[in-house]
Design a protein around this motif. Structure first.
Motif, PDB file in Angstrom:
ATOM      1  N   ALA A 224       0.825  -1.215   0.000  1.00 17.17           N
ATOM      2  CA  ALA A 224       0.000   0.000   0.000  1.00 17.17           C
ATOM      3  C   ALA A 224       0.854   1.258   0.000  1.00 17.17           C
ATOM      4  O   ALA A 224       0.364   2.345  -0.345  1.00 17.17           O
ATOM      5  N   MET A 225       2.135   1.139   0.347  1.00 14.04           N
ATOM      6  CA  MET A 225       3.034   2.292   0.290  1.00 14.04           C
ATOM      7  C   MET A 225       3.272   2.752  -1.141  1.00 14.04           C
ATOM      8  O   MET A 225       3.855   3.816  -1.377  1.00 14.04           O
ATOM      9  N   LEU A 226       2.828   1.965  -2.105  1.00  4.83           N
ATOM     10  CA  LEU A 226       2.901   2.397  -3.499  1.00  4.83           C
ATOM     11  C   LEU A 226       1.918   3.527  -3.792  1.00  4.83           C
ATOM     12  O   LEU A 226       2.042   4.195  -4.822  1.00  4.83           O
ATOM     13  N   VAL A 227       0.941   3.739  -2.913  1.00  3.25           N
ATOM     14  CA  VAL A 227      -0.027   4.819  -3.128  1.00  3.25           C
ATOM     15  C   VAL A 227       0.676   6.174  -3.220  1.00  3.25           C
ATOM     16  O   VAL A 227       0.486   6.901  -4.212  1.00  3.25           O
ATOM     17  N   PRO A 228       1.471   6.579  -2.227  1.00  5.81           N
ATOM     18  CA  PRO A 228       2.153   7.871  -2.374  1.00  5.81           C
ATOM     19  C   PRO A 228       3.134   7.906  -3.547  1.00  5.81           C
ATOM     20  O   PRO A 228       3.304   8.954  -4.176  1.00  5.81           O
ATOM     21  N   VAL A 229       3.759   6.761  -3.865  1.00  7.05           N
ATOM     22  CA  VAL A 229       4.668   6.715  -5.015  1.00  7.05           C
ATOM     23  C   VAL A 229       3.888   6.962  -6.309  1.00  7.05           C
ATOM     24  O   VAL A 229       4.304   7.756  -7.171  1.00  7.05           O
ATOM     25  N   GLY A 230       2.742   6.296  -6.440  1.00 12.54           N
ATOM     26  CA  GLY A 230       1.914   6.483  -7.627  1.00 12.54           C
ATOM     27  C   GLY A 230       1.399   7.901  -7.755  1.00 12.54           C
ATOM     28  O   GLY A 230       1.361   8.476  -8.850  1.00 12.54           O
ATOM     29  N   LEU A 231       0.989   8.492  -6.638  1.00 13.31           N
ATOM     30  CA  LEU A 231       0.507   9.879  -6.655  1.00 13.31           C
ATOM     31  C   LEU A 231       1.613  10.831  -7.091  1.00 13.31           C
ATOM     32  O   LEU A 231       1.367  11.781  -7.852  1.00 13.31           O
ATOM     33  N   LEU A 232       2.825  10.583  -6.614  1.00 11.67           N
ATOM     34  CA  LEU A 232       3.960  11.428  -6.996  1.00 11.67           C
ATOM     35  C   LEU A 232       4.230  11.331  -8.496  1.00 11.67           C
ATOM     36  O   LEU A 232       4.437  12.351  -9.177  1.00 11.67           O
ATOM     37  N   LEU A 233       4.212  10.111  -9.021  1.00 17.20           N
ATOM     38  CA  LEU A 233       4.444   9.924 -10.451  1.00 17.20           C
ATOM     39  C   LEU A 233       3.339  10.562 -11.286  1.00 17.20           C
ATOM     40  O   LEU A 233       3.610  11.212 -12.310  1.00 17.20           O
ATOM     41  N   SER A 249       1.592   7.905 -16.911  1.00 14.05           N
ATOM     42  CA  SER A 249       1.013   6.602 -17.242  1.00 14.05           C
ATOM     43  C   SER A 249       1.564   5.506 -16.354  1.00 14.05           C
ATOM     44  O   SER A 249       0.830   4.605 -15.927  1.00 14.05           O
ATOM     45  N   THR A 250       2.866   5.557 -16.065  1.00 12.44           N
ATOM     46  CA  THR A 250       3.459   4.598 -15.135  1.00 12.44           C
ATOM     47  C   THR A 250       2.811   4.737 -13.760  1.00 12.44           C
ATOM     48  O   THR A 250       2.503   3.741 -13.095  1.00 12.44           O
ATOM     49  N   GLY A 251       2.579   5.984 -13.352  1.00 10.99           N
ATOM     50  CA  GLY A 251       1.956   6.241 -12.058  1.00 10.99           C
ATOM     51  C   GLY A 251       0.551   5.686 -11.944  1.00 10.99           C
ATOM     52  O   GLY A 251       0.126   5.266 -10.860  1.00 10.99           O
ATOM     53  N   THR A 252      -0.199   5.661 -13.058  1.00  5.74           N
ATOM     54  CA  THR A 252      -1.562   5.129 -12.998  1.00  5.74           C
ATOM     55  C   THR A 252      -1.560   3.662 -12.578  1.00  5.74           C
ATOM     56  O   THR A 252      -2.398   3.234 -11.787  1.00  5.74           O
ATOM     57  N   TYR A 253      -0.595   2.884 -13.091  1.00  6.28           N
ATOM     58  CA  TYR A 253      -0.501   1.471 -12.740  1.00  6.28           C
ATOM     59  C   TYR A 253       0.034   1.278 -11.325  1.00  6.28           C
ATOM     60  O   TYR A 253      -0.451   0.429 -10.572  1.00  6.28           O
ATOM     61  N   VAL A 254       1.056   2.057 -10.977  1.00  3.57           N
ATOM     62  CA  VAL A 254       1.615   1.956  -9.630  1.00  3.57           C
ATOM     63  C   VAL A 254       0.553   2.289  -8.590  1.00  3.57           C
ATOM     64  O   VAL A 254       0.398   1.583  -7.575  1.00  3.57           O
ATOM     65  N   ALA A 261      -3.881  -3.014  -2.749  1.00  2.28           N
ATOM     66  CA  ALA A 261      -3.303  -3.467  -1.478  1.00  2.28           C
ATOM     67  C   ALA A 261      -3.896  -2.700  -0.296  1.00  2.28           C
ATOM     68  O   ALA A 261      -4.168  -3.281   0.758  1.00  2.28           O
ATOM     69  N   LEU A 262      -4.104  -1.401  -0.463  1.00  2.95           N
ATOM     70  CA  LEU A 262      -4.678  -0.589   0.611  1.00  2.95           C
ATOM     71  C   LEU A 262      -6.090  -1.058   0.936  1.00  2.95           C
ATOM     72  O   LEU A 262      -6.460  -1.187   2.116  1.00  2.95           O
ATOM     73  N   PHE A 263      -6.871  -1.338  -0.088  1.00  2.00           N
ATOM     74  CA  PHE A 263      -8.233  -1.824   0.148  1.00  2.00           C
ATOM     75  C   PHE A 263      -8.213  -3.180   0.843  1.00  2.00           C
ATOM     76  O   PHE A 263      -9.008  -3.426   1.760  1.00  2.00           O
ATOM     77  N   ALA A 264      -7.318  -4.067   0.403  1.00  2.00           N
ATOM     78  CA  ALA A 264      -7.223  -5.394   1.032  1.00  2.00           C
ATOM     79  C   ALA A 264      -6.868  -5.260   2.515  1.00  2.00           C
ATOM     80  O   ALA A 264      -7.420  -5.965   3.369  1.00  2.00           O
ATOM     81  N   TRP A 265      -5.947  -4.356   2.822  1.00  2.00           N
ATOM     82  CA  TRP A 265      -5.546  -4.140   4.214  1.00  2.00           C
ATOM     83  C   TRP A 265      -6.705  -3.564   5.035  1.00  2.00           C
ATOM     84  O   TRP A 265      -6.996  -4.043   6.135  1.00  2.00           O
ATOM     85  N   LEU A 266      -7.394  -2.570   4.473  1.00  2.00           N
ATOM     86  CA  LEU A 266      -8.540  -1.986   5.181  1.00  2.00           C
ATOM     87  C   LEU A 266      -9.661  -3.005   5.356  1.00  2.00           C
ATOM     88  O   LEU A 266     -10.299  -3.075   6.408  1.00  2.00           O
TER      89      LEU A 266
END
Length: 360
Positions: A224-233, A249-254, A261-266
């Motif tokens: 789920a830490m990919l969320v801030p990475v994806g937002l940055l991209l 476009s890379t960020g959309t997939y990330v 993962a965030l939804f699964a954790w929540l």
């Protein structure tokens, strides 16, 4: 929310950012960065995941599945074509229906490794295509002033004619004369668009992902830490550089992977509450999707309230939230009396060729 810009402004939505207020500019980039482009991969993932689980369920019962998959592909394609032609040009059902034909021919009985490898290959092909794209603005053809007037003030027949004209005529060439070739092209493009995450979902289903959430909490939390990475991209869409589109476009997939993962954790932590609120709208997802199109085209098109291009992006976000909350409640009330949505019932009748309540 991902579709609202298109409902509000059509393909001209990419141009409005130059002349809007600070609030609407911030709202525009909020949708672009947090939402747009990162949810259709999630839907593709779920689509592939559920497909494998359906096949495994049929095989465990000693039943055949290929005819069911074929009829589902036909059913989704027909629904999508009707939605595309009669209601709204932003349909996604035809894309998934077309993708199912490719899956049926080449991918249903493959090893897990094959799903992941082809997911990567398709992603790489898309990346190359985006890399050689000239710019985000040039990819989408903006509406002309005359076309905007048709959507604002036109009758249903006029808007239908406009939409069909956009769909059937490309650079002066009528696609009516090459429909078989056009359909094959659509199948290929559809698979290229959603195929990477559909195959990724199929591979994860084969591996048994998400079946024991409590045992993978730490893994989902880390991914789920990919969320801030994806937002940055995705934030690079703000800057006008030669590489902004490929980074975005890379960020959309990330971001999509991070959201999953965030939804699964929540969900592992708040399963009861999340089931209560979101399971009903999920069970009626097809009906709710089509209802969103009907409601929004009625709000924005000339045969309804004629607000096309007249409301700001911020108002569009508020409208998205209002419609979604209404559908959450309506879905809960509906399922107190019925077990399936109206469109889901029609599709299941066709897919299983019997009473949907007995189809399993």
């Amino acid at each position: 929310m991902a579709n609202m810009l298109h409902f509000q402004f059509g393909s001209s939505g990419v141009e409005i950012i130059e002349s809007v207020s600070v609030l609407n500019k911030v709202s525009y980039y909020f949708v672009k960065i947090f939402v747009e482009g990162s949810f259709y991969p999630i839907f593709g993932f779920v689509f592939g995941y559920v497909l494998i689980k359906m096949i495994e369920s049929r095989e465990a019962s000693g039943l055949k599945y290929k005819n069911i998959v074929f009829r589902r592909a036909v059913g989704l394609s027909v629904l999508g074509a009707m939605h595309l032609a009669l209601v709204w040009e932003g349909d996604i059902l035809l894309t998934y229906g077309s993708t199912l034909f490719i899956l049926l021919l080449f991918y249903l009985k493959r090893r897990v490794k094959t799903y992941f490898v082809w997911s990567f290959i398709l992603t790489a092909i898309l990346g190359v295509g985006v890399l050689f794209g000239s710019s985000f603005i040039e990819i989408i053809k903006p509406l002309t002033a005359a076309e905007i007037m048709i959507y604002q003030d036109g009758t249903y027949a006029e808007i239908l004619t406009q939409r069909l004209g956009e769909l059937l005529v490309v650079n002066g060439l009528s696609l009516l004369f090459i429909l078989p070739i056009g359909w094959l092209l659509l199948v290929g493009v559809s698979f290229l668009m959603v195929g990477p995450f559909v195959l990724f979902g199929m591979g994860m289903a084969k591996r048994g992902a998400f079946l024991q959430l409590e045992n993978s909490n730490l893994t989902y939390k880390k991914v789920a830490m990919l969320v801030p990475v994806g937002l940055l991209l995705k934030g690079f869409i703000i800057f006008d550089t030669p590489y902004s589109l490929i980074i975005y476009s890379t960020g959309t997939y990330v971001l999509a992977i991070g959201y999953i993962a965030l939804f699964a954790w929540l969900f592992s932590r708040y399963q009861t509450k999340m089931n209560y609120y979101f399971a009903p709208i999920g069970k009626l997802s097809l009906t709710n999707y089509l209802m969103q199109s009907i409601m929004c085209t009625t709000i924005f098109y000339g045969y309804g309230f004629g607000l096309f291009g007249k409301l700001g992006v911020f108002v569009g976000i508020l409208l998205s939230v209002i419609i979604y909350v209404m559908q959450l409640k309506a879905s809960q009330l509906y399922l107190k009396r019925f077990s399936l949505g109206p469109v889901e019932t029609i599709l299941r009748w066709f897919v299983y060729l019997k009473n949907p309540r007995k189809a399993g």
